[in-house]
Enzyme design. Structure first.
Site, PDB file in Angstrom:
ATOM      1  N   ARG A 114       9.279 -24.701  35.557  1.00 44.64           N
ATOM      2  CA  ARG A 114       7.929 -24.497  36.070  1.00 44.64           C
ATOM      3  C   ARG A 114       7.033 -25.609  35.537  1.00 44.64           C
ATOM      4  NH1 ARG A 114       5.719 -19.775  33.353  1.00 44.64           N
ATOM      5  NH2 ARG A 114       4.409 -21.246  32.216  1.00 44.64           N
ATOM      6  N   HIS A 120       1.750 -20.927  34.484  1.00 48.12           N
ATOM      7  CA  HIS A 120       2.168 -19.693  35.150  1.00 48.12           C
ATOM      8  C   HIS A 120       1.301 -19.421  36.372  1.00 48.12           C
ATOM      9  CE1 HIS A 120       3.594 -15.615  35.716  1.00 48.12           C
ATOM     10  NE2 HIS A 120       2.361 -15.164  35.583  1.00 48.12           N
ATOM     11  N   TYR A 134       1.978 -22.892  24.580  1.00 49.86           N
ATOM     12  CA  TYR A 134       3.324 -22.415  24.230  1.00 49.86           C
ATOM     13  C   TYR A 134       4.451 -23.388  24.579  1.00 49.86           C
ATOM     14  CZ  TYR A 134       3.038 -20.868  29.154  1.00 49.86           C
ATOM     15  OH  TYR A 134       2.850 -20.806  30.512  1.00 49.86           O
TER      16      TYR A 134
END
Length: 380
Positions: A271, A275, A284
């Site tokens: 990805r 998100h 993160y």
């Protein structure tokens, strides 16, 4: 010391006639993700297929960037981008027959568009206008699913029902790696295998369930290995190799249609974007990790392979990009038009025949709208 640890304790063993229900070896995935581009086998890929894959990948990348821009302009409430995962999306959208069904998750709007759904209709849910925005039966695309993995049992149910009716239908259900941690994933795979349902599960392993890396979700060798526990084949494929994903899915669809039962396919991808537009991925994961995956970009991989076979030149790249720009311009124009919404449409497409509660609620809303209109008329 437990009872079973005591000397001479009774230890039950299977009876002599016990044996595995199926041989596990053919169900195991390969040790490495399957690849086609850059290998000798790539020479056998149809030029027409490669051209179609390339066109849709380029259009898909532009679709993602335009939809992301629309969120910044307030035209979309949220957009879960599939940038970097376009090979999975495109292959899923192209591999099915018209009579088959696609069961997408919330990140799979591109797969629905590649299958033929109007791009604006595909974004209606994310705009907040309707719960779906299109007729699932007309397009054979189930409503975009925002709860994790709940679309998987639905796909199994439809596929099983089709088989009982004698309909030649296959269901392809998409889910992310985070969705494999849900109970619906377990239930869907178990029922699919027991019922021998004609369904294919495509897990897009993009590395993270929002901020949770895969290593904190499972200790399995791969997600494809989970297939063995349910009695179905597991396939592991490079999710950025569009040709490989298409081939693996095509084989799984043929197997399902031919009565071979379900298959679990894990596509290893990444990805690139956050998100959603509401997420800060820098909290993160490091930028260096993202850049490493950009070097394995699905469009660049395909273009290199096609140029090596003299199937693509600068003019072909330009034509694909111009097609993508036309798609983005049309999407931008139509999404910038304020929708005309009827509040009474809330009660449409809920049940074939409205329940007494829905009729009561509809009447109450109708009365409130009429009262508001009357008050507005007096003010004029």
């Amino acid at each position: 010391m437990t009872v079973l640890e005591q000397p001479g304790a009774y230890r039950p063993t299977p009876p002599p006639g016990w044996q595995p229900r199926v041989d596990a070896a053919p169900l195991l995935p390969d040790a490495e993700p399957y690849r086609l581009l850059g290998t000798a086998a790539a020479a056998g890929i149809s030029p027409d297929l490669l051209t179609r894959l390339h066109r849709e990948l380029v259009r898909g990348r532009r679709y993602n960037t335009q939809a992301t821009a629309l969120t910044r302009q307030g035209r979309l409430a949220v957009y879960p981008s599939s940038t970097g995962q376009e090979a999975c999306q495109v292959a899923a959208g192209l591999v099915l027959e018209d009579r088959d069904w696609l069961f997408p998750s919330y990140r799979d709007t591109l797969a629905a568009v590649v299958r033929g759904l109007d791009p604006v209709d595909a974004l209606t849910l994310l705009r907040g206008d309707w719960h779906s925005g299109y007729d699932p039966h007309a397009h054979r695309v189930a409503p975009l699913c925002t709860p994790l993995a709940t679309q998987l049992p639905h796909a199994v149910g439809l596929a099983h029902a089709a088989r009982l009716k004698g309909d030649d239908v296959v269901a392809l259900a998409l889910v992310g790696d985070g969705g494999t941690s849900e109970g619906d994933f377990h239930e869907a795979l178990n029922f699919a295998a027991v019922w021998h349902a004609p369904v294919v599960f495509l897990v897009q392993n993009n590395g993270f369930a929002i901020s949770v890396p895969l290593a904190k979700q499972t200790a399995a060798p791969s997600l494809a290995h989970k297939a063995v526990g349910y009695g179905m084949p597991g396939r592991l494929v490079d999710g950025n190799d569009a040709a490989a994903v298409h081939e693996v899915l095509a084989e799984a669809v043929r197997r399902a249609r031919g009565g071979g039962g379900p298959t679990l396919v894990e596509a290893v991808t990444y990805r690139i974007e956050a998100h959603t537009n509401a997420d800060d991925a820098t909290r993160y994961r490091p930028d260096s990790e993202v850049e490493a995956w950009r070097a394995h970009d699905p469009i660049a991989l395909l273009e290199e392979a096609m140029r090596d076979r003299h199937l693509l030149d600068d003019e072909g790249v330009r034509a694909a990009r111009e097609s993508a720009e036309r798609l983005a311009a049309d999407l931008r124009t139509r999404m910038n038009q304020d929708p005309v919404l009827d509040p009474m449409a809330l009660f449409e497409h809920v049940y074939a025949d409205r329940t007494s509660q829905l009729r009561e609620q509809a009447a109450q809303l109708r009365a409130e709208l009429d009262a508001e209109a009357a008050d507005a008329g007096k003010g004029e």
